[in-house]
Design a protein around this motif. Structure first.
Motif, PDB file in Angstrom:
ATOM      1  N   THR A  99       0.830  -1.207   0.000  1.00 45.91           N
ATOM      2  CA  THR A  99       0.000   0.000   0.000  1.00 45.91           C
ATOM      3  C   THR A  99       0.864   1.256   0.000  1.00 45.91           C
ATOM      4  O   THR A  99       0.625   2.193  -0.776  1.00 45.91           O
ATOM      5  CB  THR A  99      -0.933   0.009   1.222  1.00 45.91           C
ATOM      6  N   ASN A 100       1.873   1.284   0.867  1.00 47.09           N
ATOM      7  CA  ASN A 100       2.760   2.456   0.932  1.00 47.09           C
ATOM      8  C   ASN A 100       3.537   2.643  -0.369  1.00 47.09           C
ATOM      9  O   ASN A 100       3.697   3.778  -0.843  1.00 47.09           O
ATOM     10  CB  ASN A 100       3.734   2.312   2.096  1.00 47.09           C
ATOM     11  N   ARG A 101       3.995   1.531  -0.933  1.00 46.37           N
ATOM     12  CA  ARG A 101       4.751   1.610  -2.188  1.00 46.37           C
ATOM     13  C   ARG A 101       3.860   2.120  -3.317  1.00 46.37           C
ATOM     14  O   ARG A 101       4.269   2.985  -4.103  1.00 46.37           O
ATOM     15  CB  ARG A 101       5.326   0.232  -2.528  1.00 46.37           C
ATOM     16  N   THR A 102       2.645   1.607  -3.380  1.00 51.57           N
ATOM     17  CA  THR A 102       1.699   2.059  -4.413  1.00 51.57           C
ATOM     18  C   THR A 102       1.373   3.535  -4.244  1.00 51.57           C
ATOM     19  O   THR A 102       1.325   4.300  -5.214  1.00 51.57           O
ATOM     20  CB  THR A 102       0.403   1.235  -4.343  1.00 51.57           C
ATOM     21  N   TRP A 103       1.173   3.948  -2.984  1.00 52.24           N
ATOM     22  CA  TRP A 103       0.801   5.342  -2.711  1.00 52.24           C
ATOM     23  C   TRP A 103       1.920   6.307  -3.103  1.00 52.24           C
ATOM     24  O   TRP A 103       1.679   7.316  -3.778  1.00 52.24           O
ATOM     25  CB  TRP A 103       0.456   5.484  -1.234  1.00 52.24           C
TER      26      TRP A 103
ATOM     27  N   ALA B 146      -9.090   5.181  -0.346  1.00 51.42           N
ATOM     28  CA  ALA B 146     -10.158   4.276   0.091  1.00 51.42           C
ATOM     29  C   ALA B 146     -10.072   2.936  -0.637  1.00 51.42           C
ATOM     30  O   ALA B 146     -10.289   1.873  -0.046  1.00 51.42           O
ATOM     31  CB  ALA B 146     -11.519   4.926  -0.151  1.00 51.42           C
ATOM     32  N   GLU B 147      -9.747   2.974  -1.938  1.00 49.26           N
ATOM     33  CA  GLU B 147      -9.623   1.733  -2.704  1.00 49.26           C
ATOM     34  C   GLU B 147      -8.467   0.881  -2.191  1.00 49.26           C
ATOM     35  O   GLU B 147      -8.586  -0.342  -2.076  1.00 49.26           O
ATOM     36  CB  GLU B 147      -9.412   2.070  -4.188  1.00 49.26           C
ATOM     37  N   LEU B 148      -7.349   1.542  -1.882  1.00 48.93           N
ATOM     38  CA  LEU B 148      -6.210   0.792  -1.339  1.00 48.93           C
ATOM     39  C   LEU B 148      -6.547   0.175   0.013  1.00 48.93           C
ATOM     40  O   LEU B 148      -6.169  -0.968   0.301  1.00 48.93           O
ATOM     41  CB  LEU B 148      -4.998   1.728  -1.208  1.00 48.93           C
ATOM     42  N   PHE B 149      -7.256   0.940   0.851  1.00 48.73           N
ATOM     43  CA  PHE B 149      -7.645   0.421   2.160  1.00 48.73           C
ATOM     44  C   PHE B 149      -8.585  -0.778   2.008  1.00 48.73           C
ATOM     45  O   PHE B 149      -8.420  -1.800   2.686  1.00 48.73           O
ATOM     46  CB  PHE B 149      -8.337   1.524   2.956  1.00 48.73           C
ATOM     47  N   THR B 150      -9.551  -0.655   1.087  1.00 45.92           N
ATOM     48  CA  THR B 150     -10.507  -1.743   0.872  1.00 45.92           C
ATOM     49  C   THR B 150      -9.803  -2.983   0.344  1.00 45.92           C
ATOM     50  O   THR B 150     -10.090  -4.112   0.779  1.00 45.92           O
ATOM     51  CB  THR B 150     -11.594  -1.298  -0.126  1.00 45.92           C
TER      52      THR B 150
END
Length: 252
Positions: free
Chosen positions: A57-61, A208-212
């Motif tokens: 998630t962090n890398r994508t963000w 929100a999509e990454l969290f989901t």
């Protein structure tokens, strides 16, 4: 039977009972130990998955989402800058046109002034009037391509009125240009605000999509861990090490 034989029998029975009890206890606790080992493995698997999801998630963000947002912001800023520069350039040109005499306007003003001078000469018909008209015509011919047009117009009959009317019209044209420029500026500002809101929404939606997605990836490992913990609880109750109500208190 001798005393030694009797004592040996008692000791043997006691030792047999002791080791038999430990063996039975080990057998009884074996499912609990297996459940605990399984729960520990599931916990490690869940923790590992949490770390994996967080890193992804962090890398994508940071490597994808934020750079994309910056590219969008830069493109929008560049587009708005070009639009602003074009609008300002057009406004400056319109302002110049609104307050500047072009060739056609100069000719119209001078032709109208010549008619008034000629009309005054026809009405007065004096030598002084002819000399005055001749001087004016000469000045008008010389002022045709110069900024002195209004000086010549002012010197003609009713020249003050004509000049004042032209300046009032120019002022009105200028106000229209400024009003249009102000509206253009407002629209550009609104477009900038919309772009900022759009980018903010994009970031919020992507977060929100990454969290989901991260939550979805953790569902199976979490369910496996919960099942393993439930098995440990059942074995604790089965072995008699914990009362059911004690587990209820822990849950609460």
């Amino acid at each position: 039977m001798g005393a030694g034989t009797l004592l040996g029998g008692i000791v043997g029975s006691a030792l047999g009972g002791l080791f038999g009890s430990k063996a039975a206890q080990n057998m009884r606790l074996a499912p609990l130990h297996e459940a605990q080992a399984s729960s520990l493995a599931k916990l490690e698997a869940y923790s590992s998955k949490v770390t994996e999801v967080e890193e992804h998630t962090n890398r994508t963000w940071h490597d994808e989402v934020l750079p994309d947002a910056r590219r969008r912001a830069d493109a929008a800023a560049s587009s708005l800058k070009k639009t602003t520069e074009t609008a300002l350039s057009a406004a400056r040109a319109d302002l110049r046109a609104a307050t500047t005499l072009d060739r056609g306007s100069r000719r119209q003003l001078l032709d109208a002034a010549r008619q008034r001078v000629q009309q005054a000469l026809d009405e007065e018909r004096s030598g002084l009037a002819r000399r005055r008209a001749a001087l004016w015509m000469s000045a008008a011919d010389a002022a045709w391509e110069t900024p002195d047009v209004f000086d010549v117009v002012l010197a003609s009959p009713e020249g003050e009125r004509v000049t004042r009317e032209w300046l009032e019209d120019a002022s009105a044209r200028q106000e229209l240009v400024l009003a249009a420029a102000a509206e253009t500026t407002r629209l550009i500002g609104a477009a900038a605000a919309f772009t900022r809101a759009e980018l903010a929404a994009y970031l919020a939606d992507t977060r929100a999509e990454l969290f989901t997605e991260g939550k979805r990836q953790l569902e199976d490992p979490l369910q496996d861990l919960e099942k393993a913990n439930d098995e440990v609880r059942r074995e604790l109750v089965t072995t008699g090490l914990v009362e059911p109500e004690d587990l209820d208190d822990v849950k609460r």
